[in-house]
Design a protein around this motif. Sequence first.
Motif, mmCIF file in Angstrom:
data_model
loop_
_atom_site.group_PDB
_atom_site.id
_atom_site.type_symbol
_atom_site.label_atom_id
_atom_site.label_comp_id
_atom_site.label_asym_id
_atom_site.label_seq_id
_atom_site.Cartn_x
_atom_site.Cartn_y
_atom_site.Cartn_z
ATOM 1 N N CYS A 144 0.846 -1.193 0.000
ATOM 2 C CA CYS A 144 0.000 0.000 0.000
ATOM 3 C C CYS A 144 0.881 1.243 0.000
ATOM 4 N N PHE A 145 0.769 2.063 -1.050
ATOM 5 C CA PHE A 145 1.507 3.322 -1.154
ATOM 6 C C PHE A 145 0.567 4.458 -0.767
ATOM 7 N N THR A 146 0.948 5.195 0.275
ATOM 8 C CA THR A 146 0.052 6.148 0.919
ATOM 9 C C THR A 146 0.685 7.537 0.902
ATOM 10 N N GLY A 147 -0.055 8.523 0.394
ATOM 11 C CA GLY A 147 0.479 9.882 0.346
ATOM 12 C C GLY A 147 -0.626 10.911 0.270
ATOM 13 N N ASP A 148 -0.241 12.195 0.363
ATOM 14 C CA ASP A 148 -1.235 13.272 0.324
ATOM 15 C C ASP A 148 -1.264 14.001 -1.017
ATOM 16 N N SER A 149 -0.557 13.477 -2.018
ATOM 17 C CA SER A 149 -0.536 14.089 -3.343
ATOM 18 C C SER A 149 -1.656 13.516 -4.211
ATOM 19 N N GLN A 150 -2.681 14.320 -4.482
ATOM 20 C CA GLN A 150 -3.762 13.870 -5.352
ATOM 21 C C GLN A 150 -3.236 13.538 -6.742
ATOM 22 N N VAL A 151 -2.283 14.325 -7.222
ATOM 23 C CA VAL A 151 -1.747 14.113 -8.566
ATOM 24 C C VAL A 151 -1.116 12.730 -8.670
#
Length: 220
Positions: A144-151
């Motif tokens: 699972c790759f989790t981040g706050d970048s919508q792009v």
Amino acid sequence: MHVIIEWTYKAQKGAETVLRSEEMPAAQALLLAEDMERTGRVKSLHCVDRQDTNWSLKELKAYLKEIDTEPHNITVYFDGGFDRGTNQSGLGCVIYYEQNGKPYRLRQNSFSSELKSNNEAEYAALYLGLVELELLNVHHLPVCFTGDSQVVINQLSGEWPALEKNLSSWADKIDAKLEELSIQPEYKLISRKENSEADRLATQALNGIDITGLREMVKE
């Protein structure tokens, strides 16, 4: 790996119905499924993973035994920061995983002066996480790759097209590495607050502070 349990339940008077559980970690599913079979009311039972692959309990038990000594149940948090004034970037990633029945956290950051935007820095931070996974010898596993970048999250998950050439190149580079490692990615968008660990690592990299650390996490 997370799975859903599917089983046929047979009542005492012969009535049958097919039931499905909620998604859960494979180890938890195995415990529940074995307990269900001991009731004598289960006619058939198997588990289904996120790639729609069916697993018998024997296969699931063998899989869990095989991966126990390797990193598994992996979540990668990533974040990138870009300073427009200096054209410098900081990258941060935090990897949580389990191995030999113990939970671990790996932290890593990196500085770059070759990126051109914040979106590029976000992509590069995710790729940094992939490099760390390769060093951990992670392969043939869901991650699972989790981040706050919508792009980044929406482009890599296929929700948005990657129209900018430099971002498309990063997406291709990441897809190629995922294929090389046979990693099945899941992409999860979270708030910046929830991503504070990776964000802090990226900021520290911009400030010239190198962070590399692996520690066993204490279960509460």
